[in-house]
Design an enzyme around this catalytic site. Structure first.
Site, short mmCIF file in Angstrom:
data_model
loop_
_atom_site.label_atom_id
_atom_site.label_comp_id
_atom_site.label_asym_id
_atom_site.label_seq_id
_atom_site.Cartn_x
_atom_site.Cartn_y
_atom_site.Cartn_z
N HIS A 37 -5.96 -0.36 3.19
CA HIS A 37 -6.75 -0.91 4.30
C HIS A 37 -6.59 -2.43 4.36
CE1 HIS A 37 -10.08 -1.96 6.92
NE2 HIS A 37 -10.72 -2.55 5.94
N HIS A 61 -11.53 -9.70 2.76
CA HIS A 61 -12.70 -9.54 3.63
C HIS A 61 -13.75 -8.56 3.10
CE1 HIS A 61 -10.55 -5.99 5.35
NE2 HIS A 61 -11.76 -5.59 5.72
N ASP A 62 -13.36 -7.64 2.22
CA ASP A 62 -14.34 -6.68 1.70
C ASP A 62 -14.73 -6.95 0.24
OD1 ASP A 62 -14.87 -5.07 3.97
OD2 ASP A 62 -13.02 -3.94 3.66
N GLU A 65 -18.55 -7.68 -0.09
CA GLU A 65 -19.35 -6.52 0.30
C GLU A 65 -19.19 -5.34 -0.67
OE1 GLU A 65 -19.47 -5.97 4.61
OE2 GLU A 65 -19.43 -3.82 4.25
N ASP A 66 -17.99 -5.12 -1.13
CA ASP A 66 -17.70 -3.88 -1.88
C ASP A 66 -17.36 -4.08 -3.35
OD1 ASP A 66 -18.10 -2.46 0.44
OD2 ASP A 66 -15.98 -2.39 0.97
N ASP A 122 -9.92 -5.56 11.44
CA ASP A 122 -10.65 -4.62 10.59
C ASP A 122 -11.02 -3.37 11.40
OD1 ASP A 122 -11.97 -3.77 8.22
OD2 ASP A 122 -13.86 -4.65 8.89
ZN ZN Z 1 -12.53 -3.68 6.03
#
Ligand code: ZN
Length: 183
Positions: A37, A61-62, A65-66, A122
């Protein structure tokens, strides 16, 4: 052509993101490594002419968040421009899902040019996943709702996203057809 410093920035963002997301998989039935991804989003940003900081932010970018990464660490390693873009595309996980989704729609018009480009790329990647490899536990209603919501978010993005809108619209139409065919 990217300068050497720019290439170093993108390379180190890629290496950092790969390490942090190691062992994570996408939700879809294909069980792709999460890195696929990130590579897709970064590749789209490159294709739409994004600057090195924007490409680096696409890889990262993640991570906040992740993964267990703080915004401060991103700023320290990759500088304030990259960190700002990552922050703009990071959902607040303290909020429930409905509110997080509302916030994405509400905040779309406030994105910087770099944030807008990462966000639309995204969404292109995620919609492609709904078309080709939807999450196994997602009902058709949830798939449809996801497409509608993504279109709402993208509609609110500022002009910097315009370069990617035809690709988004094409992917959205393809995903809608794929979902309809599952019915
Ligand atoms: Zn993403």
């Amino acid at each position: 052509m990217l300068e050497k410093n720019d290439m170093d920035l993108v390379r180190s963002a890629r290496a950092f993101a790969r390490a942090k997301h190691a062992g994570q998989f996408r939700k879809g039935e294909a069980r792709e490594p999460y890195e696929a991804h990130l590579a897709e989003v970064a590749g789209l940003v490159v294709g739409f002419g994004g600057a090195a900081e924007v490409v680096a932010a696409a890889w990262l970018h993640d991570t906040v968040e992740d993964c267990d990464v703080s915004a401060a660490e991103i700023a320290l390693r990759f500088g304030p421009v990259v960190a700002q873009i990552v922050a703009e595309v990071t959902d607040d996980k303290d909020l429930d899902r409905t509110l997080r989704k509302r916030m994405q729609v509400d905040n779309a018009p406030k994105k910087s040019p770099g944030g807008a480009l990462v966000k639309i790329c995204d969404k292109i990647s995620n919609i492609r996943a709904v078309a080709d490899s939807p999450a196994e536990d997602w009902t058709l209603d949830r798939q449809r709702e996801y497409l509608r919501w993504s279109a709402d978010v993208v509609a609110g993005l500022p002009a910097a996203a315009d370069v990617a809108r035809p690709a988004f619209d094409a992917e959205l139409a393809r995903a809608a057809e794929a979902v309809a065919a599952r019915d």
